[in-house]
Scaffold this motif. Structure first.
Motif, short mmCIF file in Angstrom:
data_model
loop_
_atom_site.label_atom_id
_atom_site.label_comp_id
_atom_site.label_asym_id
_atom_site.label_seq_id
_atom_site.Cartn_x
_atom_site.Cartn_y
_atom_site.Cartn_z
N UNK A 178 39.03 41.41 48.14
CA UNK A 178 39.96 42.10 47.25
C UNK A 178 41.38 41.78 47.67
N UNK A 179 42.28 41.81 46.72
CA UNK A 179 43.72 41.73 46.99
C UNK A 179 44.34 42.99 46.40
N UNK A 180 45.04 43.73 47.24
CA UNK A 180 45.73 44.94 46.80
C UNK A 180 47.22 44.79 47.01
N UNK A 181 47.96 45.40 46.13
CA UNK A 181 49.41 45.51 46.30
C UNK A 181 49.76 46.97 46.09
N UNK A 182 50.38 47.57 47.08
CA UNK A 182 50.76 48.98 47.01
C UNK A 182 49.56 49.86 46.65
N UNK A 183 48.39 49.52 47.23
CA UNK A 183 47.20 50.32 47.03
C UNK A 183 46.47 50.11 45.71
N UNK A 184 46.92 49.14 44.92
CA UNK A 184 46.30 48.86 43.62
C UNK A 184 45.62 47.50 43.67
N UNK A 185 44.38 47.42 43.18
CA UNK A 185 43.64 46.16 43.14
C UNK A 185 44.31 45.23 42.13
N UNK A 186 44.74 44.05 42.60
CA UNK A 186 45.38 43.09 41.70
C UNK A 186 44.50 41.86 41.46
N UNK A 187 43.48 41.67 42.31
CA UNK A 187 42.56 40.54 42.15
C UNK A 187 41.34 40.77 43.01
N UNK A 188 40.24 40.13 42.62
CA UNK A 188 39.03 40.20 43.45
C UNK A 188 38.25 38.90 43.31
N UNK A 189 37.41 38.66 44.31
CA UNK A 189 36.48 37.54 44.29
C UNK A 189 35.10 38.07 44.66
N UNK A 190 34.13 37.87 43.78
CA UNK A 190 32.73 38.14 44.09
C UNK A 190 32.10 36.82 44.46
N UNK A 191 31.63 36.70 45.67
CA UNK A 191 30.99 35.47 46.14
C UNK A 191 29.91 35.85 47.14
N UNK A 192 28.83 35.10 47.16
CA UNK A 192 27.72 35.45 48.04
C UNK A 192 26.92 34.21 48.39
N UNK A 193 26.17 34.33 49.46
CA UNK A 193 25.24 33.26 49.81
C UNK A 193 24.13 33.20 48.77
N UNK A 194 23.72 32.00 48.45
CA UNK A 194 22.68 31.83 47.44
C UNK A 194 22.00 30.49 47.64
N UNK A 195 20.88 30.29 46.99
CA UNK A 195 20.15 29.03 47.07
C UNK A 195 20.85 27.98 46.22
N UNK A 196 20.99 26.81 46.79
CA UNK A 196 21.66 25.70 46.12
C UNK A 196 21.10 25.44 44.73
N UNK A 197 22.00 25.24 43.78
CA UNK A 197 21.69 24.88 42.39
C UNK A 197 20.77 25.88 41.69
N UNK A 198 20.91 27.16 41.98
CA UNK A 198 20.11 28.17 41.28
C UNK A 198 20.90 29.46 41.10
N UNK A 199 22.00 29.43 40.34
CA UNK A 199 22.83 30.63 40.19
C UNK A 199 22.05 31.77 39.55
N UNK A 200 22.36 33.00 39.97
CA UNK A 200 21.69 34.14 39.32
C UNK A 200 22.22 34.31 37.90
#
Length: 166
Positions: free
Chosen positions: A49-71
């Motif tokens: 997450x990226x916050x500025x003055x306590x407010x969420x301004x951006x996020x990234x959802x990323x996780x480990x996963x099996x190659x070439x098989x996105x959920x």
């Protein structure tokens, strides 16, 4: 106005993150709350997450996963899921923070965390014409294998399968 602070994306961010997601993506790509929340528990060091003055301004959802098989979009993930690849599922930046480089900052932090965890590859599906943005972060596009092409098609006609080495 203070500088953005990077921190782990936490369940307390969920309401703001869901609002950002709804602003950044077309309705057919917006994850239901249960699916989004399930990603917070999978490989949490990559969810940022990226916050500025306590407010969420951006996020990234990323996780480990099996190659070439996105959920699939909307899938609830098992929290014990691990993988050999960093899968970048969702990057959203508020309108006020666009053009500041905060998206790149989040992605590069996830790359460092993934490399430290022993992952050597990152993958994503670029949606809504974002392939050029991801090329600027070192990703390559190509024709996905047939078993993967059908999954990519569910992300819309402009979707592109992309990968890069970490």
């Amino acid at each position: 106005m203070s500088a953005p602070i990077l921190l782990p994306l936490h369940p307390r961010h969920l309401p703001e993150a869901l609002a950002l997601q709804a602003q950044a993506y077309p309705a057919f790509l917006v994850e239901p709350e249960a699916a989004f929340a399930s990603r917070l528990g999978v490989a949490a060091p990559f969810n940022l997450a990226a916050e500025r003055d306590g407010v969420l301004i951006a996020y990234l959802l990323a996780h480990g996963w099996t190659r070439e098989s996105p959920p699939p979009v909307g899938a609830v993930l098992d929290p014990v899921t691990a993988g050999d690849t960093l899968y970048l599922h969702d990057l959203a930046v508020s309108a006020a923070a666009r053009g500041t480089g905060i998206g790149r900052t989040l992605v590069e932090a996830a790359f460092r965390n993934a490399a430290a965890a022993g992952l050597a590859r990152a993958e994503l599906i670029a949606v809504e014409g974002a392939a050029d943005y991801w090329r600027g972060l070192g990703f390559e596009a190509g024709t996905p294998p047939p078993r993967l092409a059908a999954k990519v098609a569910h992300y819309g006609p402009a979707a592109r399968w992309m990968w890069r080495a970490l």
